[in-house]
Design a protein around this motif. Sequence first.
Motif, mmCIF file in Angstrom:
data_model
loop_
_atom_site.group_PDB
_atom_site.id
_atom_site.type_symbol
_atom_site.label_atom_id
_atom_site.label_comp_id
_atom_site.label_asym_id
_atom_site.label_seq_id
_atom_site.Cartn_x
_atom_site.Cartn_y
_atom_site.Cartn_z
ATOM 1 N N GLU A 123 0.827 -1.206 0.000
ATOM 2 C CA GLU A 123 0.000 0.000 0.000
ATOM 3 C C GLU A 123 0.863 1.259 0.000
ATOM 4 O O GLU A 123 0.526 2.243 -0.655
ATOM 5 C CB GLU A 123 -0.943 0.003 1.207
ATOM 6 C CG GLU A 123 -2.125 -0.907 1.014
ATOM 7 C CD GLU A 123 -3.326 -0.502 1.836
ATOM 8 O OE1 GLU A 123 -3.493 0.696 2.139
ATOM 9 O OE2 GLU A 123 -4.119 -1.403 2.163
ATOM 10 N N VAL A 124 1.983 1.240 0.726
ATOM 11 C CA VAL A 124 2.879 2.397 0.753
ATOM 12 C C VAL A 124 3.477 2.613 -0.633
ATOM 13 O O VAL A 124 3.542 3.755 -1.123
ATOM 14 C CB VAL A 124 3.989 2.209 1.819
ATOM 15 C CG1 VAL A 124 5.103 3.220 1.647
ATOM 16 C CG2 VAL A 124 3.395 2.309 3.218
ATOM 17 N N VAL A 169 -1.591 5.248 5.889
ATOM 18 C CA VAL A 169 -0.549 4.861 4.942
ATOM 19 C C VAL A 169 0.455 6.002 4.786
ATOM 20 O O VAL A 169 1.661 5.771 4.694
ATOM 21 C CB VAL A 169 -1.167 4.456 3.582
ATOM 22 C CG1 VAL A 169 -0.092 4.143 2.566
ATOM 23 C CG2 VAL A 169 -2.085 3.254 3.757
ATOM 24 N N LEU A 170 -0.021 7.259 4.786
ATOM 25 C CA LEU A 170 0.887 8.404 4.729
ATOM 26 C C LEU A 170 1.825 8.437 5.941
ATOM 27 O O LEU A 170 3.023 8.692 5.799
ATOM 28 C CB LEU A 170 0.104 9.715 4.663
ATOM 29 C CG LEU A 170 -0.313 10.196 3.287
ATOM 30 C CD1 LEU A 170 -1.285 11.367 3.417
ATOM 31 C CD2 LEU A 170 0.877 10.577 2.449
ATOM 32 N N LEU A 171 1.276 8.184 7.119
ATOM 33 C CA LEU A 171 2.107 8.175 8.327
ATOM 34 C C LEU A 171 3.159 7.070 8.255
ATOM 35 O O LEU A 171 4.312 7.262 8.641
ATOM 36 C CB LEU A 171 1.237 8.007 9.577
ATOM 37 C CG LEU A 171 0.323 9.181 9.907
ATOM 38 C CD1 LEU A 171 -0.632 8.814 11.044
ATOM 39 C CD2 LEU A 171 1.129 10.415 10.257
ATOM 40 N N ARG A 187 10.491 7.262 5.649
ATOM 41 C CA ARG A 187 11.185 8.372 4.978
ATOM 42 C C ARG A 187 11.005 8.340 3.461
ATOM 43 O O ARG A 187 11.915 8.636 2.705
ATOM 44 C CB ARG A 187 12.665 8.380 5.350
ATOM 45 C CG ARG A 187 12.890 8.671 6.819
ATOM 46 C CD ARG A 187 14.366 8.861 7.129
ATOM 47 N NE ARG A 187 14.526 9.311 8.493
ATOM 48 C CZ ARG A 187 14.960 8.557 9.490
ATOM 49 N NH1 ARG A 187 15.281 7.296 9.265
ATOM 50 N NH2 ARG A 187 15.096 9.046 10.697
ATOM 51 N N LEU A 188 9.783 7.985 3.042
ATOM 52 C CA LEU A 188 9.452 8.015 1.621
ATOM 53 C C LEU A 188 8.728 9.301 1.250
ATOM 54 O O LEU A 188 8.803 9.741 0.111
ATOM 55 C CB LEU A 188 8.588 6.800 1.246
ATOM 56 C CG LEU A 188 9.248 5.436 1.462
ATOM 57 C CD1 LEU A 188 8.249 4.323 1.236
ATOM 58 C CD2 LEU A 188 10.457 5.273 0.554
ATOM 59 N N THR A 206 5.474 15.883 0.127
ATOM 60 C CA THR A 206 6.628 15.772 -0.756
ATOM 61 C C THR A 206 7.082 14.331 -0.835
ATOM 62 O O THR A 206 7.306 13.679 0.187
ATOM 63 C CB THR A 206 7.792 16.640 -0.216
ATOM 64 O OG1 THR A 206 7.324 17.967 -0.054
ATOM 65 C CG2 THR A 206 8.975 16.620 -1.171
ATOM 66 N N LEU A 207 7.204 13.819 -2.063
ATOM 67 C CA LEU A 207 7.728 12.475 -2.281
ATOM 68 C C LEU A 207 9.247 12.553 -2.217
ATOM 69 O O LEU A 207 9.875 13.292 -2.973
ATOM 70 C CB LEU A 207 7.266 11.938 -3.638
ATOM 71 C CG LEU A 207 7.660 10.519 -3.981
ATOM 72 C CD1 LEU A 207 7.006 9.534 -3.017
ATOM 73 C CD2 LEU A 207 7.241 10.201 -5.412
ATOM 74 N N LEU A 208 9.857 11.816 -1.301
ATOM 75 C CA LEU A 208 11.306 11.900 -1.097
ATOM 76 C C LEU A 208 12.076 10.918 -1.951
ATOM 77 O O LEU A 208 13.254 11.128 -2.238
ATOM 78 C CB LEU A 208 11.649 11.693 0.381
ATOM 79 C CG LEU A 208 11.019 12.707 1.355
ATOM 80 C CD1 LEU A 208 11.340 12.316 2.778
ATOM 81 C CD2 LEU A 208 11.484 14.101 1.025
ATOM 82 N N GLN A 209 11.469 9.844 -2.337
ATOM 83 C CA GLN A 209 12.186 8.834 -3.147
ATOM 84 C C GLN A 209 11.357 8.418 -4.335
ATOM 85 O O GLN A 209 10.193 8.379 -4.318
ATOM 86 C CB GLN A 209 12.504 7.603 -2.315
ATOM 87 C CG GLN A 209 13.491 7.889 -1.247
ATOM 88 C CD GLN A 209 13.904 6.635 -0.506
ATOM 89 O OE1 GLN A 209 13.583 5.526 -0.877
ATOM 90 N NE2 GLN A 209 14.660 6.801 0.550
#
Length: 167
Positions: free
Chosen positions: A88-89, A136-138, A144-145, A164-167
């Motif tokens: 899901e993530v 799922v956001l948490l 750290r995604l 913000t999407l980090l990866q």
Amino acid sequence: METGDGVSAPAQFSDNTAECIVSVKGLKENWQKWSDEHQEYQKHNPFSHDTRPNVVVPQKGQDDYGRPLQGSMTEQRGKDAHTHISKEVQELCEVIRNIGEPRDGDGGGSDGKVITVEFGKLFEHYVTISNKLVGVLLRARKQRLVNFEGEMLWQGKDDHVVITLLQ
């Protein structure tokens, strides 16, 4: 058992009785086996009311503290749940990639760009996929995604919070 003329057939009756005895005997043996296994399990269960001195209670700081027994069904359910939430993530990150907008950022992409999306827009797109978006956001932030301001996001109130999407 009766034949068509109302006469009992004793040979068949005795066969059925023998089958019943075998079935009851099998049930009794199965119950006794379960009972013996359960008693043995309870000897090692630190949360049972068993007061035997050989029960080892896990202590904080030990590697197995707070973890299910290896090979248990509880351990397997935990692994299955971890696999499910990881999928899901990853799906959430893909949705952010698809609907988000590239912006200049401090890291993230190789060209100095990051992908961002407002919570309200993400909620509108993602709600048809999953009703657990905030959870799922948490989880994604913990891995750290993604990153966003605040501890919790609320529909309506936090619609303009940038994710913000980090990866």
